[in-house]
Design a protein around this motif. Structure first.
Motif, mmCIF file in Angstrom:
data_model
loop_
_atom_site.group_PDB
_atom_site.id
_atom_site.type_symbol
_atom_site.label_atom_id
_atom_site.label_comp_id
_atom_site.label_asym_id
_atom_site.label_seq_id
_atom_site.Cartn_x
_atom_site.Cartn_y
_atom_site.Cartn_z
ATOM 1 N N PHE A 206 -6.454 8.096 1.112
ATOM 2 C CA PHE A 206 -6.104 7.046 0.165
ATOM 3 C C PHE A 206 -6.287 5.662 0.795
ATOM 4 O O PHE A 206 -6.725 4.714 0.122
ATOM 5 N N LEU A 207 -5.972 5.546 2.072
ATOM 6 C CA LEU A 207 -6.178 4.275 2.763
ATOM 7 C C LEU A 207 -7.657 3.907 2.783
ATOM 8 O O LEU A 207 -8.028 2.739 2.576
ATOM 9 N N ASP A 208 -8.528 4.879 3.048
ATOM 10 C CA ASP A 208 -9.970 4.621 2.989
ATOM 11 C C ASP A 208 -10.380 4.164 1.593
ATOM 12 O O ASP A 208 -11.197 3.248 1.427
ATOM 13 N N PHE A 209 -9.839 4.830 0.597
ATOM 14 C CA PHE A 209 -10.129 4.517 -0.801
ATOM 15 C C PHE A 209 -9.752 3.069 -1.127
ATOM 16 O O PHE A 209 -10.540 2.316 -1.712
ATOM 17 N N VAL A 210 -8.557 2.669 -0.731
ATOM 18 C CA VAL A 210 -8.083 1.311 -0.999
ATOM 19 C C VAL A 210 -8.897 0.282 -0.215
ATOM 20 O O VAL A 210 -9.290 -0.765 -0.744
ATOM 21 N N LEU A 211 -9.183 0.578 1.050
ATOM 22 C CA LEU A 211 -9.953 -0.351 1.866
ATOM 23 C C LEU A 211 -11.351 -0.572 1.290
ATOM 24 O O LEU A 211 -11.872 -1.696 1.309
ATOM 25 N N ALA A 212 -11.959 0.496 0.778
ATOM 26 C CA ALA A 212 -13.294 0.359 0.187
ATOM 27 C C ALA A 212 -13.258 -0.522 -1.053
ATOM 28 O O ALA A 212 -14.107 -1.396 -1.239
ATOM 29 N N LEU A 213 -12.260 -0.311 -1.916
ATOM 30 C CA LEU A 213 -12.172 -1.085 -3.144
ATOM 31 C C LEU A 213 -11.794 -2.542 -2.886
ATOM 32 O O LEU A 213 -12.209 -3.430 -3.634
ATOM 33 N N GLU A 214 -11.029 -2.793 -1.838
ATOM 34 C CA GLU A 214 -10.603 -4.163 -1.555
ATOM 35 C C GLU A 214 -11.578 -4.908 -0.649
ATOM 36 O O GLU A 214 -11.391 -6.104 -0.375
ATOM 37 N N ASN A 215 -12.603 -4.204 -0.161
ATOM 38 C CA ASN A 215 -13.609 -4.833 0.707
ATOM 39 C C ASN A 215 -15.007 -4.453 0.229
ATOM 40 O O ASN A 215 -15.875 -4.088 1.028
ATOM 41 N N LYS A 216 -15.220 -4.579 -1.072
ATOM 42 C CA LYS A 216 -16.506 -4.166 -1.657
ATOM 43 C C LYS A 216 -17.676 -5.014 -1.184
ATOM 44 O O LYS A 216 -18.819 -4.564 -1.217
ATOM 45 N N GLU B 199 -6.841 17.517 -3.712
ATOM 46 C CA GLU B 199 -5.978 16.349 -3.750
ATOM 47 C C GLU B 199 -6.266 15.453 -2.561
ATOM 48 O O GLU B 199 -6.793 15.892 -1.540
ATOM 49 N N MET B 200 -5.915 14.200 -2.705
ATOM 50 C CA MET B 200 -6.198 13.174 -1.699
ATOM 51 C C MET B 200 -4.930 12.864 -0.917
ATOM 52 O O MET B 200 -3.889 12.560 -1.500
ATOM 53 N N VAL C 185 0.832 -1.204 0.000
ATOM 54 C CA VAL C 185 0.000 0.000 0.000
ATOM 55 C C VAL C 185 0.867 1.255 0.000
ATOM 56 O O VAL C 185 0.592 2.222 -0.724
ATOM 57 N N CYS C 186 1.920 1.231 0.796
ATOM 58 C CA CYS C 186 2.809 2.390 0.866
ATOM 59 C C CYS C 186 3.506 2.620 -0.479
ATOM 60 O O CYS C 186 3.584 3.769 -0.961
ATOM 61 N N ASP C 187 4.005 1.555 -1.093
ATOM 62 C CA ASP C 187 4.676 1.677 -2.393
ATOM 63 C C ASP C 187 3.695 2.134 -3.472
ATOM 64 O O ASP C 187 4.078 2.884 -4.386
ATOM 65 N N MET C 188 2.458 1.695 -3.372
ATOM 66 C CA MET C 188 1.445 2.081 -4.338
ATOM 67 C C MET C 188 1.210 3.597 -4.302
ATOM 68 O O MET C 188 1.140 4.261 -5.331
ATOM 69 N N PHE C 189 1.108 4.148 -3.099
ATOM 70 C CA PHE C 189 0.885 5.588 -2.964
ATOM 71 C C PHE C 189 2.087 6.377 -3.494
ATOM 72 O O PHE C 189 1.924 7.388 -4.183
ATOM 73 N N ILE C 190 3.283 5.908 -3.164
ATOM 74 C CA ILE C 190 4.491 6.609 -3.622
ATOM 75 C C ILE C 190 4.586 6.583 -5.143
ATOM 76 O O ILE C 190 4.956 7.574 -5.779
ATOM 77 N N ALA C 191 4.220 5.440 -5.746
ATOM 78 C CA ALA C 191 4.280 5.336 -7.207
ATOM 79 C C ALA C 191 3.263 6.252 -7.878
ATOM 80 O O ALA C 191 3.532 6.816 -8.949
ATOM 81 N N LEU C 192 2.096 6.423 -7.273
ATOM 82 C CA LEU C 192 1.066 7.292 -7.847
ATOM 83 C C LEU C 192 1.402 8.774 -7.666
ATOM 84 O O LEU C 192 1.029 9.601 -8.502
ATOM 85 N N ASP C 193 2.093 9.094 -6.588
ATOM 86 C CA ASP C 193 2.405 10.498 -6.273
ATOM 87 C C ASP C 193 3.595 10.953 -7.127
ATOM 88 O O ASP C 193 4.732 11.019 -6.658
ATOM 89 N N LYS C 194 3.324 11.284 -8.367
ATOM 90 C CA LYS C 194 4.379 11.634 -9.314
ATOM 91 C C LYS C 194 5.150 12.884 -8.899
ATOM 92 O O LYS C 194 6.369 12.957 -9.072
ATOM 93 N N ASP C 195 4.449 13.894 -8.369
ATOM 94 C CA ASP C 195 5.135 15.140 -7.999
ATOM 95 C C ASP C 195 5.681 15.103 -6.578
ATOM 96 O O ASP C 195 6.245 16.090 -6.097
ATOM 97 N N ALA C 196 5.484 13.967 -5.892
ATOM 98 C CA ALA C 196 6.053 13.759 -4.543
ATOM 99 C C ALA C 196 5.686 14.866 -3.567
ATOM 100 O O ALA C 196 6.499 15.277 -2.743
ATOM 101 N N ASN C 197 4.427 15.339 -3.630
ATOM 102 C CA ASN C 197 3.985 16.368 -2.684
ATOM 103 C C ASN C 197 3.180 15.790 -1.540
ATOM 104 O O ASN C 197 2.630 16.521 -0.714
#
Length: 484
Positions: free
Chosen positions: A365-375, A359-360, A294-306
């Motif tokens: 983002f954790l809520d977002f992932v938890l919702a999608l993985e526990n539909k 921005e999220m 999950v942590c690596d996923m967020f870092i990979a999506l955060d292109k501008d590293a803000n």
């Protein structure tokens, strides 16, 4: 046949013979004694307190507010009252902890159970009847002490499935004892961290509880020190996602103890890595593998590293299979956050952006992932329904289904798949849900049909629709034995 006058006369005579309660001295003294609360047990005092609360509900709101403020008063930090309160709490929890069975006691109980049970000739299972149960209780009390006696009550024996001879298996009983001890210890540990003693844990308190568990969890012992804080943040977030649905920022300790989250966390006690497959580690949110993913996923999506995700960055989630309308709903209707607690509560304005830039952050983002993985869970489906409800009316119409699936259809065709009719998919969804009102689908309909997670996937993710469309082939692949 029956004479009503004689009964009435005797009743009146009895009333004349008994003096009024107010004239009897012992009654007045008893009332005065009970009114002061002296001598009452804890249960009686609690009952009297509950009655006062019920009476309080009859007063005007302004009066209730002032009384609640008085009752909820807490001593000042560092004051004598505060120190006495903390000391009393510490001693109470210490007393409760001393009454628990420790690891040696549990081992001794297991030895007693095995030495005094009988072997079932048919199944080979180790069992005991009620006489054996009482004998084992006596042996355990002699070896361990009276603190194990409460597990050997008749009511506990009746909780377990019995065979035709009235015997129960010793293993389920022992697991029951272990689970009871584990949950009680967890409750004591959480209560120690509950700073205001209100029966709820705040995020930092839950993180502290998880941090204290890490050394005892076999699969987390080798966790890098620098990742511990981030892991606790990720792990605690799942407890609040499922145990704090109204997003009040605190989770009820009782609800946490009864949740599947705690059981999932305790699965990390397994010692051997061979006992846990890579798939099981990935599916367990609390595993080190999952937290790093999950942590690596967020870092990979955060292109501008803000430290936050924009719309464009979030579109890359799951290889870009999520629909545009779903992403847009993530970043809309922020003005309704405080009033409706809608899906968009998980979005905030970017720190570095101005104007309408939204921005999220990582927590959202954790809520977002938890919702999608526990539909398929009520919490995950409730989260997603707030996004599917385009008009925010509390239900979906055929027009909403058409609008939601249009983006899925576009991605489906772009992927080189066969042409399909949106109306056919809409009708299939209606057949799957079977709503109470044939013209609209509510959240209750999605929860009751047991296919709400599948429907949500079909409407927001082209990969989810592909999985539904190929469900028979996927099921056949799962049933085929693996070639050696």
């Amino acid at each position: 046949m029956y004479s009503g006058s004689s009964d009435g006369e005797s009743h009146e005579a009895a009333q004349r013979k008994i003096p009024p309660a107010s004239s009897m001295l012992w009654v007045r003294n008893l009332r005065r004694f009970i009114g002061s609360g002296t001598g009452l047990g804890s249960e009686a005092l609690m009952e009297r307190s509950n009655r006062k609360v019920l009476k309080l509900a009859q007063f005007p709101a302004s009066t209730r507010r002032h009384v609640h403020e008085l009752v909820a008063w807490k001593p000042e930090e560092g004051s004598i009252s505060h120190r006495v309160q903390r000391l009393a709490k510490y001693r109470f929890l210490k007393k409760q902890s001393d009454l628990l069975l420790n690891a040696d006691d549990l081992d001794a109980m297991w030895v007693c159970l095995r030495e005094n049970c009988v072997i079932d000739d048919a199944t080979g299972a180790e069992k005991m009847n009620y006489e054996d149960f009482c004998h084992i209780a006596s042996v355990c009390t002699e070896q361990i002490g009276p603190k194990c006696r409460r597990f050997f009550s008749p009511s506990n024996f009746m909780k377990f499935e019995k065979d035709e001879s009235g015997r129960i298996a010793i293993l389920p009983f022992y697991l029951y004892v272990m689970r009871t001890v584990s949950l009680t210890q967890a409750r004591i540990d959480m209560s120690e961290l509950d700073e205001d003693s209100d029966g709820f844990l705040q995020p930092h308190e839950m993180e502290a509880y998880i941090r204290g568990l890490i050394p005892s969890l076999a699969q987390l012992r080798d966790m890098p020190t620098g990742f511990i804080q981030m892991y606790c943040r990720i792990a605690a977030h799942k407890f609040f996602f499922f145990c704090d649905p109204h997003r009040r920022g605190k989770a009820c300790i009782k609800k946490v103890l009864l949740s599947n989250c705690l059981q999932e966390l305790m699965e990390l006690h397994q010692e051997s890595e061979e006992e846990v497959t890579d798939t099981e580690q990935a599916e367990n949110w609390f595993s080190l593998t999952s937290a790093q993913r999950v942590c690596d996923m967020f870092i990979a999506l955060d292109k501008d590293a803000n430290g936050t995700l924009s719309k464009q960055e979030l579109r890359e989630y799951a290889d870009g299979t999520l629909t545009e309308i779903f992403i847009e709903r993530e970043f809309s209707n922020l003005s309704l956050y405080l009033l409706l607690i809608v899906f968009d509560e998980h979005v905030r304005r970017g720190k570095s952006g101005g104007g309408n830039a939204r921005e999220m952050d990582f927590d959202n983002f954790l809520d977002f992932v938890l919702a999608l993985e526990n539909k398929d869970t009520p919490e995950g489906l409730t989260y997603l329904f707030r996004c599917l409800d385009l008009q925010e009316r509390g239900y979906l119409t055929t027009a909403d289904i058409h609008s939601l699936f249009r983006d899925v259809h576009q991605k489906w065709i772009e992927g080189g798949n066969y042409e399909l009719c949106i109306e056919d998919v809409r009708d299939e969804i209606w057949d799957m849900v079977k709503p109470a009102d044939p013209l609209r689908i509510t959240l209750a309909d999605l929860l009751s049909c047991k296919q709400g997670g599948t429907v949500a996937s079909m409407l927001i993710d082209v990969r989810g629709f592909w999985a539904h469309d190929n469900r028979e082939n996927l099921l056949q692949e799962d049933e085929e034995p693996e070639e050696e």
